[in-house]
Design an enzyme around this catalytic site. Structure first.
Site, short mmCIF file in Angstrom:
data_model
loop_
_atom_site.label_atom_id
_atom_site.label_comp_id
_atom_site.label_asym_id
_atom_site.label_seq_id
_atom_site.Cartn_x
_atom_site.Cartn_y
_atom_site.Cartn_z
N SER A 108 -17.69 -8.61 -44.83
CA SER A 108 -18.53 -8.74 -43.63
C SER A 108 -19.32 -7.46 -43.42
O SER A 108 -19.14 -6.46 -44.11
CB SER A 108 -17.67 -9.03 -42.40
OG SER A 108 -16.94 -7.86 -42.02
N SER A 110 -19.25 -5.52 -40.72
CA SER A 110 -18.71 -4.75 -39.59
C SER A 110 -18.71 -3.25 -39.84
O SER A 110 -18.62 -2.47 -38.90
CB SER A 110 -17.29 -5.22 -39.26
OG SER A 110 -16.38 -4.86 -40.27
N LYS A 165 -11.62 -0.73 -41.04
CA LYS A 165 -12.36 -0.13 -39.93
C LYS A 165 -12.20 1.37 -40.01
O LYS A 165 -11.51 1.91 -40.87
CB LYS A 165 -11.82 -0.62 -38.57
CG LYS A 165 -11.74 -2.13 -38.40
CD LYS A 165 -13.09 -2.79 -38.27
CE LYS A 165 -12.93 -4.31 -38.12
NZ LYS A 165 -14.25 -4.99 -38.12
N SER A 269 -18.84 -5.91 -34.72
CA SER A 269 -17.51 -5.63 -35.26
C SER A 269 -16.45 -6.12 -34.28
O SER A 269 -16.46 -5.76 -33.10
CB SER A 269 -17.34 -4.12 -35.49
OG SER A 269 -16.01 -3.83 -35.86
#
Length: 305
Positions: A108, A110, A165, A269
Site C-alpha cells: 500500500s 501508507s 510504519k 495511513s
C-alpha cells in the site's frame, strides 16, 4: 488458528517443510542407507557365489553386472532423494529469514514517499533481539526500537498480517498531533517544506515535508484538505484511555512495552491513531533496504531511514 492464517504464515509452512524433509533426511542417513547397504552386501555375496560356481563350470560371465547390481540396490527412492536434497536448502532459508533478514513486499501507499507500492524490502530480524520463529517470543534482548525507525510488526487486530510504519513514540512518550504537526514530550518537531509530491498511483499531488524525528530526517506527505484524524475511524484498543481525540488531532501517552506507529503518508495511513499501540511481542524487525522493485528499477539498492 484458522486455515487462512496458517496459509498466510510462510514461516510456519517453511518450518513444517523443514521438519518433514529433515526427518526423511535423518531417517535415510542413519537407517534406510544402512538397510540398503546390508541388502546390497547380501545380494552381492549371492552374486559372487553364483559366479564362482558358474566359472567352475566353465561359463564366462560379464564383470559389469556386479557394479550395476550394487548401484541399483544402493539407489535412493525418488521421494527420499528429493526430500534429502531439499532439506538443507529449506533449513538454510528458514534460518536466514527467522534470525537474520526477511523479505517483505510493500502492498500500500501508507509509507509514501519513503516506500512505494511494489518495493521489495529487507527487514533486519536481530537488531531488536533474537526471537523464536513462529512464536515470535524474544529470547535475547539486544536493542529497543527508536523514534524514527521504520518497523515491521504484527498487526494487533490480526496477528496473521504484517504491517510497516514508522516508530513515532516509545514507552513513556507523550505524543501530541495538532494541525498535522507532531510534538513529543512537549518539544515540537521541525518541518522543512519540500516540492509537492506526485503520487504515481492516484496522480494527485500532496504537500511534502522533511520531518526531523529524534535526529532522523525523513519525508512525509500530507493532504491539506484532509482532517488530521478521522474520528469515525478510531477503534477500541488496549490503553485507549491513555489517549484523547478531537477533530484537531490527538494526544497519547505511550504505555510501557508499547509503541506508537504512524505512516509517512499521514493522511492515507491506517495506523496507531486508529487501532492503537503495538506491543513489543508483535515486533518483527527493522526495515532498512529496498532490494527490488520490478516497476521502478531505480529503487533497487535504496537504503532508507
Amino acid at each position: 488458528m484458522t486455515l487462512q492464517s496458517i496459509l498466510g504464515n510462510f514461516a510456519l509452512i517453511l518450518f513444517v517443510l523443514m521438519v518433514l524433509t529433515g526427518i526423511i533426511w535423518f531417517l535415510d542417513r542413519f537407517y534406510l542407507r544402512v538397510q540398503r547397504r546390508a541388502k546390497a552386501d547380501a545380494a552381492l555375496a549371492a552374486f559372487d557365489a553364483r559366479n564362482v560356481k558358474l566359472r567352475a563350470e566353465g561359463i564366462k560371465l560379464e564383470s559389469s553386472g556386479r557394479a550395476e547390481l550394487e548401484a541399483n540396490l544402493l539407489r535412493q527412492p525418488t521421494w527420499v532423494e528429493y526430500s534429502g536434497s531439499f532439506f538443507p536448502v529449506i533449513a538454510m532459508v528458514f534460518f536466514l529469514r527467522s534470525f537474520l533478514y526477511e523479505p517483505f513486499k510493500i502492498p500500500s501507499s501508507s509509507m509514501v514517499p519513503t516506500l512505494l507500492v511494489g518495493d521489495l524490502i529487507l527487514v533486519n530480524k536481530f537488531t531488536y533481539g533474537i526471537r523464536l520463529p513462529i512464536l515470535n517470543k524474544k529470547i535475547i534482548d539486544i536493542n529497543s526500537p527508536q523514534r524514527g525507525d521504520v518497523m515491521v510488526f504484527k498487526y494487533p487486530k490480526d496477528l496473521s498480517l504484517d504491517y510497516i510504519k514508522r516508530v513515532v513514540g516509545v514507552p513513556g512518550d507523550k505524543i501530541v498531533y495538532r494541525n498535522k504537526r507532531l510534538s513529543i514530550n512537549g518539544t515540537a518537531l521541525t518541518y522543512t517544506a519540500l516540492p509537492d509530491y506526485l503520487n504515481d498511483d492516484s496522480l494527485n499531488y500532496s504537500k511534502q515535508f522533511k520531518e526531523n524525528l529524534s535526529s532522523v530526517d525523513h519525508k512525509i506527505a500530507v493532504v491539506e484538505q484532509a482532517p488530521p484524524i478521522n474520528l469515525s475511524g478510531v477503534q477500541d484498543f488496549p490503553f485507549k484511555d491513555n489517549c484523547s481525540f478531537n477533530p484537531g488531532g490527538f494526544a497519547c501517552t505511550v504505555p510501557d512495552g508499547q509503541y506508537f506507529m504512524m505512516g509517512d503518508n499521514r493522511d492515507n495511513s491506517e495506523d496507531s491513531r486508529y487501532w492503537g499501540f503495538v506491543p513489543d511481542q508483535n515486533i518483527v524487525g527493522k526495515a532498512f533496504l529496498v532490494w527490488m522493485n520490478l516497476g521502478n528499477l531505480k529503487r533497487i539498492g535504496t537504503f532508507f531511514d
